[in-house]
Design a protein around this motif. Sequence first.
Motif, PDB file in Angstrom:
ATOM      1  N   ALA A   1       0.861  -1.365  -0.015  1.00 52.53           N
ATOM      2  CA  ALA A   1       0.053  -0.034  -0.213  1.00 52.53           C
ATOM      3  C   ALA A   1       0.805   1.219   0.119  1.00 52.53           C
ATOM      4  O   ALA A   1       0.219   2.258   0.155  1.00 52.53           O
ATOM      5  CB  ALA A   1      -0.977  -0.086   1.375  1.00 52.53           C
ATOM      6  N   GLU A   2       2.284   1.040  -0.226  1.00 55.35           N
ATOM      7  CA  GLU A   2       2.956   2.484  -0.249  1.00 55.35           C
ATOM      8  C   GLU A   2       2.580   3.395  -1.291  1.00 55.35           C
ATOM      9  O   GLU A   2       1.916   3.211  -2.303  1.00 55.35           O
ATOM     10  CB  GLU A   2       4.455   2.044  -0.932  1.00 55.35           C
ATOM     11  CG  GLU A   2       5.065   1.036   0.257  1.00 55.35           C
ATOM     12  CD  GLU A   2       5.378   1.748   1.584  1.00 55.35           C
ATOM     13  OE1 GLU A   2       5.320   3.006   1.546  1.00 55.35           O
ATOM     14  OE2 GLU A   2       5.717   1.051   2.491  1.00 55.35           O
ATOM     15  N   GLY A   3       2.286   4.604  -0.997  1.00 59.08           N
ATOM     16  CA  GLY A   3       1.634   5.603  -1.810  1.00 59.08           C
ATOM     17  C   GLY A   3       0.047   5.589  -1.881  1.00 59.08           C
ATOM     18  O   GLY A   3      -0.207   6.622  -2.461  1.00 59.08           O
ATOM     19  N   ILE A   4      -0.627   4.779  -1.162  1.00 57.09           N
ATOM     20  CA  ILE A   4      -2.037   4.697  -1.217  1.00 57.09           C
ATOM     21  C   ILE A   4      -2.446   5.499   0.158  1.00 57.09           C
ATOM     22  O   ILE A   4      -2.096   5.196   1.100  1.00 57.09           O
ATOM     23  CB  ILE A   4      -2.509   3.433  -1.335  1.00 57.09           C
ATOM     24  CG1 ILE A   4      -2.160   2.831  -2.700  1.00 57.09           C
ATOM     25  CG2 ILE A   4      -4.233   3.622  -0.948  1.00 57.09           C
ATOM     26  CD1 ILE A   4      -2.787   1.305  -2.703  1.00 57.09           C
ATOM     27  N   ASP A   5      -3.187   6.559   0.031  1.00 64.17           N
ATOM     28  CA  ASP A   5      -3.528   7.239   1.163  1.00 64.17           C
ATOM     29  C   ASP A   5      -5.125   7.496   1.304  1.00 64.17           C
ATOM     30  O   ASP A   5      -5.667   8.107   2.441  1.00 64.17           O
ATOM     31  CB  ASP A   5      -3.198   8.733   1.205  1.00 64.17           C
ATOM     32  CG  ASP A   5      -3.598   9.429   0.139  1.00 64.17           C
ATOM     33  OD1 ASP A   5      -4.292   9.200  -0.707  1.00 64.17           O
ATOM     34  OD2 ASP A   5      -3.018  10.673  -0.095  1.00 64.17           O
ATOM     35  N   GLU A   6      -5.873   6.870   0.718  1.00 67.72           N
ATOM     36  CA  GLU A   6      -7.343   6.512   0.636  1.00 67.72           C
ATOM     37  C   GLU A   6      -7.700   5.578   1.706  1.00 67.72           C
ATOM     38  O   GLU A   6      -6.803   4.740   1.932  1.00 67.72           O
ATOM     39  CB  GLU A   6      -7.775   6.128  -0.680  1.00 67.72           C
ATOM     40  CG  GLU A   6      -9.510   6.058  -0.756  1.00 67.72           C
ATOM     41  CD  GLU A   6      -9.861   5.399  -2.195  1.00 67.72           C
ATOM     42  OE1 GLU A   6     -11.060   5.090  -2.028  1.00 67.72           O
ATOM     43  OE2 GLU A   6      -9.084   5.512  -3.061  1.00 67.72           O
ATOM     44  N   ARG A   7      -8.975   5.550   2.102  1.00 71.72           N
ATOM     45  CA  ARG A   7      -9.361   4.622   3.263  1.00 71.72           C
ATOM     46  C   ARG A   7     -10.501   3.794   2.538  1.00 71.72           C
ATOM     47  O   ARG A   7     -11.156   4.475   1.688  1.00 71.72           O
ATOM     48  CB  ARG A   7     -10.071   5.461   4.488  1.00 71.72           C
ATOM     49  CG  ARG A   7      -8.967   5.922   5.428  1.00 71.72           C
ATOM     50  CD  ARG A   7      -9.400   6.524   6.648  1.00 71.72           C
ATOM     51  NE  ARG A   7      -8.691   6.932   7.627  1.00 71.72           N
ATOM     52  CZ  ARG A   7      -8.005   6.278   8.525  1.00 71.72           C
ATOM     53  NH1 ARG A   7      -8.496   4.920   8.731  1.00 71.72           N
ATOM     54  NH2 ARG A   7      -7.058   6.774   9.214  1.00 71.72           N
TER      55      ARG A   7
ATOM     56  N   MET B   1       0.384  -0.956   7.943  1.00 74.04           N
ATOM     57  CA  MET B   1      -0.305  -0.049   6.826  1.00 74.04           C
ATOM     58  C   MET B   1      -2.042  -0.139   7.192  1.00 74.04           C
ATOM     59  O   MET B   1      -2.734   0.540   6.797  1.00 74.04           O
ATOM     60  CB  MET B   1      -0.203  -0.755   5.418  1.00 74.04           C
ATOM     61  CG  MET B   1       1.072  -0.532   5.201  1.00 74.04           C
ATOM     62  SD  MET B   1       1.433  -1.511   3.516  1.00 74.04           S
ATOM     63  CE  MET B   1       3.212  -1.157   3.485  1.00 74.04           C
TER      64      MET B   1
ATOM     65  N   ARG C   1      -4.523   2.422   8.710  1.00 78.05           N
ATOM     66  CA  ARG C   1      -4.655   3.754   8.014  1.00 78.05           C
ATOM     67  C   ARG C   1      -5.454   3.355   6.809  1.00 78.05           C
ATOM     68  O   ARG C   1      -5.896   4.638   6.235  1.00 78.05           O
ATOM     69  CB  ARG C   1      -3.285   4.442   7.868  1.00 78.05           C
ATOM     70  CG  ARG C   1      -2.495   3.587   6.821  1.00 78.05           C
ATOM     71  CD  ARG C   1      -1.297   4.514   6.517  1.00 78.05           C
ATOM     72  NE  ARG C   1      -0.310   3.842   5.493  1.00 78.05           N
ATOM     73  CZ  ARG C   1      -0.481   3.690   4.146  1.00 78.05           C
ATOM     74  NH1 ARG C   1      -1.761   4.273   3.574  1.00 78.05           N
ATOM     75  NH2 ARG C   1       0.382   2.975   3.456  1.00 78.05           N
ATOM     76  N   LEU C   2      -5.637   2.365   6.495  1.00 75.06           N
ATOM     77  CA  LEU C   2      -6.434   1.971   5.141  1.00 75.06           C
ATOM     78  C   LEU C   2      -7.876   1.834   5.332  1.00 75.06           C
ATOM     79  O   LEU C   2      -8.624   1.810   4.527  1.00 75.06           O
ATOM     80  CB  LEU C   2      -5.634   0.630   4.336  1.00 75.06           C
ATOM     81  CG  LEU C   2      -4.250   0.992   4.009  1.00 75.06           C
ATOM     82  CD1 LEU C   2      -3.624  -0.287   3.573  1.00 75.06           C
ATOM     83  CD2 LEU C   2      -4.187   1.925   2.853  1.00 75.06           C
TER      84      LEU C   2
END
Length: 274
Positions: free
Chosen positions: A171-177, A223, A226-227
């Motif tokens: 999930a590197e670079g993914i900031d959505e939930r 990760m 936060r996801l």
Amino acid sequence: MAETVRAALVRAAAALSATSDTARLDAELLMAHALGVSRDGMLLGRLDDPAPAAFEPLLARRLAREPVAYIVGERDFWTISLKVGPGVLIPRPDSETLIEAAVEHFAAAGPARILDLGVGSGALLLAALAQWPAASGIGVDRSAAAAAIARDNAARLGLAGRAEIRMGDWAEGIDERFDLLLCNPPYVESGARLAPDVVGHEPASALFAGPDGLDDYRRLAPMIGRLLAPGGLAAVEIGAEQGDAVVALFARHGLAGSVRRDLAGRDRAILVRA
């Protein structure tokens, strides 16, 4: 007199029985593929036909321990049929445990957004999108071969408009939930002995995860929190002996995980509810 399909199946099943626990099924799937019909169609109406010449090279490949799914080029999963080939892990029925858990959690309403980390053939993401027609999602894989197969499967199933397949490192670079996080990471110990069908053909990068098989759970654990959106669910596949270790590893990152068993009663997934 030409050999019939029926006789060829008996012969092939006997030959395969030394190396396959599903010898008769293997033979039937290969024969149906050679005939260009479904297995049911073959069993109901083609057993007395002459066996096609195309069956013999398919049987030879299986006798050499190539997986049936790679030979016929597809595998059923949940309610969908997926194209598979070298470079992508073959979907297993055990992994449907993750979808079953999601169906129980969300019921008919379903999740709006889905994330599949290590998307592979697209099995988990596309099964979930087929289950909930209003959902959309992202599938991430570091393998270009796997991403290409997942995109092709999404297009074939009419799901390309709802499934974004990306190259990436978990999930590197993914900031959505997301409402639903699905993941079937590598979890086999690096020294484990696997069947020749598996280790000789399926990608090692999708199988092995360090000396204890937990390397990728260590990457994933920080990760997941936060996801997940409020009310969301993460369903992460595990090996049958890894439940306690992964629950403890997740707990160190504030995640309360529970073990979900598969239909055979084996630990199969860790569930984390937001």
